[in-house]
Design an enzyme around this catalytic site. Structure first.
Site, short mmCIF file in Angstrom:
data_model
loop_
_atom_site.label_atom_id
_atom_site.label_comp_id
_atom_site.label_asym_id
_atom_site.label_seq_id
_atom_site.Cartn_x
_atom_site.Cartn_y
_atom_site.Cartn_z
N LYS A 155 -2.55 5.93 -4.52
CA LYS A 155 -3.65 6.85 -4.21
C LYS A 155 -3.48 8.19 -4.92
O LYS A 155 -2.36 8.68 -5.09
CB LYS A 155 -3.71 7.11 -2.69
N ASP A 183 0.85 -1.20 0.00
CA ASP A 183 0.00 0.00 0.00
C ASP A 183 0.88 1.25 0.00
O ASP A 183 1.55 1.54 1.00
CB ASP A 183 -0.91 0.01 1.25
N HIS A 194 -7.45 9.70 -2.03
CA HIS A 194 -6.76 9.64 -0.74
C HIS A 194 -7.59 10.27 0.39
O HIS A 194 -7.67 9.73 1.49
CB HIS A 194 -5.40 10.33 -0.88
N TYR A 232 3.43 9.82 -0.77
CA TYR A 232 4.50 9.24 0.05
C TYR A 232 5.88 9.45 -0.60
O TYR A 232 6.90 9.31 0.07
CB TYR A 232 4.29 7.75 0.32
P1 NDP Z 1 1.01 1.70 11.82
O1 NDP Z 1 -0.14 1.65 12.74
O2 NDP Z 1 1.25 0.59 10.85
O3 NDP Z 1 2.26 1.93 12.75
C1 NDP Z 1 3.55 2.04 12.26
C2 NDP Z 1 4.44 2.27 13.50
O4 NDP Z 1 4.42 1.09 14.30
C3 NDP Z 1 5.86 2.55 13.12
O5 NDP Z 1 6.33 3.53 14.04
C4 NDP Z 1 6.56 1.22 13.36
O6 NDP Z 1 7.89 1.43 13.77
C5 NDP Z 1 5.76 0.62 14.49
N1 NDP Z 1 5.73 -0.85 14.45
C6 NDP Z 1 5.49 -1.63 13.37
N2 NDP Z 1 5.52 -2.93 13.72
C7 NDP Z 1 5.81 -2.99 15.03
C8 NDP Z 1 6.00 -4.04 15.95
N3 NDP Z 1 5.89 -5.31 15.57
N4 NDP Z 1 6.29 -3.72 17.24
C9 NDP Z 1 6.39 -2.43 17.63
N5 NDP Z 1 6.23 -1.39 16.80
C10 NDP Z 1 5.95 -1.66 15.51
O7 NDP Z 1 0.89 3.11 11.04
P2 NDP Z 1 0.90 3.58 9.52
O8 NDP Z 1 0.51 4.99 9.56
O9 NDP Z 1 2.16 3.25 8.85
O10 NDP Z 1 -0.29 2.75 8.85
C11 NDP Z 1 -0.10 1.62 8.03
C12 NDP Z 1 -0.27 2.00 6.56
O11 NDP Z 1 -1.55 2.58 6.33
C13 NDP Z 1 0.69 3.09 6.08
O12 NDP Z 1 2.01 2.65 5.95
C14 NDP Z 1 0.01 3.49 4.79
O13 NDP Z 1 0.23 2.53 3.79
C15 NDP Z 1 -1.45 3.50 5.23
N6 NDP Z 1 -1.89 4.84 5.69
C16 NDP Z 1 -2.89 5.45 4.96
C17 NDP Z 1 -3.38 6.67 5.33
C18 NDP Z 1 -4.48 7.29 4.53
O14 NDP Z 1 -4.80 8.45 4.75
N7 NDP Z 1 -5.07 6.57 3.61
C19 NDP Z 1 -2.85 7.43 6.48
C20 NDP Z 1 -1.81 6.69 7.20
C21 NDP Z 1 -1.38 5.46 6.81
P3 NDP Z 1 9.16 0.77 12.97
O15 NDP Z 1 9.06 1.22 11.55
O16 NDP Z 1 10.34 1.30 13.69
O17 NDP Z 1 8.97 -0.73 13.12
#
Ligand code: NDP
Length: 275
Positions: free
Chosen positions: A75, A45, A108, A50
């Site tokens: 998006k 995704d 988006h 991005y």
């Molecule tokens: P997430 O809820 O997936 O959280 C990501 C965070 O969690 C990062 O800081 C990561 O740190 C941490 N993390 C990941 N795995 C673990 C683990 N196993 N243990 C502890 N910490 C962990 O947030 P996102 O905002 O990234 O949401 C996921 C996806 O949704 C995005 O990447 C994007 O593709 C989409 N999105 C879409 C939006 C929209 O408006 N349509 C808005 C926001 C996101 P680290 O990298 O250090 O592991």
């Protein structure tokens, strides 16, 4: 490892677990997405905003994985809403990704003050009809935006991608989706690390009971709730462990205890405020 799929309202299948790349640095996207593909993810995704579509595309190209085994979402950014700009935007995204088509193209944000989302949706219908995206959907749409699309256009969105995690469970939009055949995708499924989700009692208890991490419990909760989920991580180890969620099952009581954490705790922007 076979990831379950969900059938969308247009007949296409989407892998229920994928990998999100929001805030994945463009310079690191190729390596990180390669790690995800290596770990077994086949659903990625991304989004034009991005800035990492080129890195995602390089990782896809170098993986050697047949195109039909991958599910790629991107998006349409807010400033590109409108008929001609949407057509330009998908061509730009496809060129950056190095693909002939994406599997899913989303608006988006509704950006209601621009009032271009109905026109943009008609452009996405044409983009789908031209074969540039297999499925089309929306993101961050609230019930009034969805209702307007239904009244004024011919296509019910295949998905609505919305902020969703245990303290923000979006019951109204999930009910709307179930009633109209719009699948729900969770963004911020781990709460974006913005609150102590992993320290919450029911999540810790389930993690201990199953010998897994709290993050694995939360991902499993999404999957068992019928939600499409794509956690993001920069760490190869967490990328792997977030995918390793098919060897245990949360009980009905464990699911109910996590369901009870719902608290209206939005951690991202309200869709009416993004314009
Ligand atoms: P997430 O809820 O997936 O959280 C990501 C965070 O969690 C990062 O800081 C990561 O740190 C941490 N993390 C990941 N795995 C673990 C683990 N196993 N243990 C502890 N910490 C962990 O947030 P996102 O905002 O990234 O949401 C996921 C996806 O949704 C995005 O990447 C994007 O593709 C989409 N999105 C879409 C939006 C929209 O408006 N349509 C808005 C926001 C996101 P680290 O990298 O250090 O592991």
């Amino acid at each position: 490892m076979t990831v379950p799929t969900i059938q969308l309202n247009d007949g296409h299948q989407i892998p229920q677990l994928g990998f999100g790349v929001f805030k994945v640095d463009p310079g690191e996207a190729e390596r990180i997405v390669s790690d995800a593909l290596e770990a077994g993810y086949r659903h990625i995704d991304t989004a034009a905003i991005y800035g990492n579509e080129e890195g995602v595309g390089r990782a896809i190209a170098s993986s050697g994985i047949p195109r039909e085994e991958l599910f790629i979402t991107t998006k349409l950014w807010n400033g590109d809403q409108g008929t001609e700009s949407a057509h330009r935007a998908i061509d730009t995204s496809l060129a950056k990704l190095g693909l002939d088509y994406v599997d899913l193209y989303l608006i988006h944000w509704p950006t209601p003050e621009r009032d271009l989302y109905v026109e943009s949706w008609r452009a996405l219908e044409a983009i789908r009809d031209a074969g540039k995206s297999r499925s089309i959907g929306v993101s961050n749409f609230l019930v009034p935006h969805l209702t307007r699309l239904l009244a004024e256009t011919d296509t019910v969105p295949a998905v609505n991608q919305i902020e969703l995690h245990p303290t923000f469970q979006q019951r109204e939009l999930r009910t709307w989706g179930a009633e109209h055949g719009t699948a729900i995708e969770a963004w911020g499924p781990l709460g974006q690390g913005k609150y102590d989700l992993f320290g919450m009692g029911p999540i810790q208890a389930a993690a201990e009971a199953h010998g897994v991490s709290p993050a694995q419990v939360v991902i499993r909760w999404h999957l068992q709730s019928g939600i499409i989920v794509f956690p993001k991580s920069n760490s190869a180890e967490r990328i792997r462990s977030n995918f390793d969620v098919f060897g245990f099952e949360l009980s009905a009581d464990e699911m109910a205890a996590i369901d009870a954490l719902d608290a209206g705790n939005r951690v991202g922007s309200h869709p009416d405020d993004v314009n």
